[in-house]
Scaffold this active site. Structure first.
Site, PDB file in Angstrom:
ATOM      1  N   ASP A  59       0.834  -1.190   0.000  1.00 13.41           N
ATOM      2  CA  ASP A  59       0.000   0.000   0.000  1.00 13.41           C
ATOM      3  C   ASP A  59       0.875   1.249   0.000  1.00 13.41           C
ATOM      4  OD1 ASP A  59      -2.947   1.129   0.951  1.00 13.41           O
ATOM      5  OD2 ASP A  59      -1.287   2.254   1.852  1.00 13.41           O
ATOM      6  N   TYR A  64       3.016   9.763  -0.186  1.00  8.58           N
ATOM      7  CA  TYR A  64       4.077   9.134   0.599  1.00  8.58           C
ATOM      8  C   TYR A  64       5.461   9.356  -0.022  1.00  8.58           C
ATOM      9  CZ  TYR A  64       0.215   6.370   2.604  1.00  8.58           C
ATOM     10  OH  TYR A  64      -0.947   5.951   3.187  1.00  8.58           O
ATOM     11  N   HIS A 127      -7.652   9.744  -1.516  1.00  7.52           N
ATOM     12  CA  HIS A 127      -6.947   9.711  -0.234  1.00  7.52           C
ATOM     13  C   HIS A 127      -7.728  10.397   0.892  1.00  7.52           C
ATOM     14  CE1 HIS A 127      -2.538   9.300   1.306  1.00  7.52           C
ATOM     15  NE2 HIS A 127      -3.393   9.069   2.266  1.00  7.52           N
TER      16      HIS A 127
END
Length: 327
Positions: A59, A64, A127
Site C-alpha cells: 500500500d 508518501y 486519499h
C-alpha cells in the site's frame, strides 16, 4: 536485514472485492509503505523480505513519495524470481488532494503508474474527501489551498480509470458514512474499499456496519496507533486490556489488534521495516479471540488517535476539516 533464519512462508487469506474488474481478491493484510523518504532504501529491502514471507499486498500513495522505491523493489523481486508475475501482487496507491479534480485524476494515476513501473494498479483510492488547489503533490497542504471536493466529477474520473484498465478497482479513504452515501447516489461503479484509521481504541463500529450493508470492505490503517510518527500514539500498544488478552494467548499486543481487525471482516495495512515484526504481524491466522476477549475489547474507551488535520499547515480546528468526520 538478515534473512538467514527465515523459513516460514505464510498463506494470507483474501477477500473478494465486489466492484472490481475481473473478480479481484484482496489479501487481508498488506505492508504499508508510508515511510520517511530517508528510509526508502530500507523500504526496498523490507518489501523483498516481505514477499519472501508471503506478503502480496503493498500500500503506497502519491503523497508518501514511495511509489518509485516500491516499484524498484517489485521489479527486483520479479528479477529474482520471488514472484513469477506482477499478477501475483496487489498494489494500492492513492489520489492526493492537489489532484482531486475531475481532469487531474487520470493524469495523476498515470504518473503513479510511471513511478511504480507498472501498467495498472489493483486498487486506487481517493486519499481524503477534500481537494486543494491544483499543483505538485505536496505535504503538508497549506490550509488556505483547501477546496470543497467535486465528488461527482472526481468519482466519475475514478470510474473511467477502472474502465480504461488503469486500475482494477477503486475506492475511498477517510470517508464518513455520509460522504460515502453521497458517492453512492451517483456511482455506476461503487467503491470497493474505504480505508480508515481502525483499531481496538477506535473501532469504527457504525462505519463498519454501514460499509458491510453497502458491500464495501473497510481497510484499517494505523492499526497499532502509528507509533513513531509525529501524529502517532502508543495508546494501542500500551493498552492494559490488550496486554492482558495478549498474555492469555501468548501473543503480542500487535497480534491481538490485527486479529481483532481481521475478525471484523476488514483488511489491514501495517507498516514495519523490521523483519521479525513483519513475521509476527502475519502470525494471526491460526488462533481466534474468545467471547471473553470481546467483552473486554468492547469496553475499551473509544477515541480517534490520528488528528484529522496532521497533513494541513498550519494545524488547528476549522470548519472544512471538522466536516471530514460528519456522520
Amino acid at each position: 536485514m538478515d534473512s538467514s533464519t527465515q523459513s516460514t512462508v505464510f498463506n494470507i487469506p483474501k477477500l473478494k472485492l465486489s466492484s472490481s474488474s475481473g473478480h479481484l481478491n484482496m489479501p487481508v493484510i498488506g505492508l504499508g509503505c508510508a515511510v520517511d523518504k530517508s528510509d526508502t532504501d530500507a523500504l526496498k529491502l523490507a518489501v523483498l523480505e516481505a514477499i519472501k514471507l508471503g506478503y502480496r499486498h503493498f500500500d503506497t500513495a502519491a503523497m508518501y513519495g514511495t511509489e518509485k522505491a516500491l516499484g524498484e523493489a517489485i521489479a527486483e523481486a520479479l528479477r529474482l524470481g520471488l514472484v513469477s508475475s506482477r499478477e501475483q501482487l496487489f498494489i494500492t496507491s492513492k489520489l492526493w488532494c492537489q489532484n482531486a479534480h475531475r481532469d487531474h485524476v487520470i493524469p495523476a494515476l498515470k504518473k503513479s503508474l510511471s513511478a511504480l513501473q507498472m501498467e495498472y494498479l489493483d486498487l486506487y483510492l481517493v486519499h481524503w474527501p477534500i481537494s486543494s488547489k491544483p499543483g505538485e503533490v505536496g505535504f503538508p497542504v497549506p490550509k488556505e489551498d483547501l477546496l470543497p471536493m467535486d465528488y461527482r466529477g472526481v468519482w466519475e474520473a475514478m470510474e473511467e480509470s477502472q474502465m480504461l484498465g488503469l486500475t482494477k478497482s477503486i475506492g475511498l479513504s477517510n470517508f464518513s458514512c455520509k460522504k460515502i452515501e453521497t458517492i453512492l447516489t451517483f456511482a455506476t461503479i461503487p467503491p470497493s474499499i474505504n480505508q480508515v484509521e481502525m483499531h481496538p481504541v477506535w473501532q469504527q463500529r457504525k462505519l463498519i456496519e454501514f460499509c458491510k450493508a453497502k458491500g464495501i470492505i473497510v481497510t484499517a490503517y494505523s492499526p497499532l496507533g502509528a507509533v513513531g510518527k509525529i501524529y502517532g500514539s502508543n495508546q494501542v500498544l500500551e493498552n492494559e486490556t490488550l496486554k492482558e488478552i495478549a498474555k492469555a494467548h501468548g501473543k503480542t499486543v500487535a497480534q491481538v489488534s490485527l486479529r481483532w481487525i481481521v475478525e471484523q471482516g476488514a483488511t489491514v495495512v501495517v507498516k514495519s521495516l523490521n523483519l521479525e515484526r513483519m513475521k509476527q504481524n502475519l502470525g494471526i491466522f491460526d488462533w481466534k479471540l474468545t467471547d471473553d476477549d470481546y467483552d473486554k475489547i468492547n469496553q475499551i474507551s473509544q477515541h480517534r488517535l490520528i488528528p484529522s488535520d496532521f497533513w494541513v499547515s498550519p494545524q488547528g480546528p476549522f470548519k472544512t476539516l471538522e466536516e471530514l468526520w460528519d456522520d
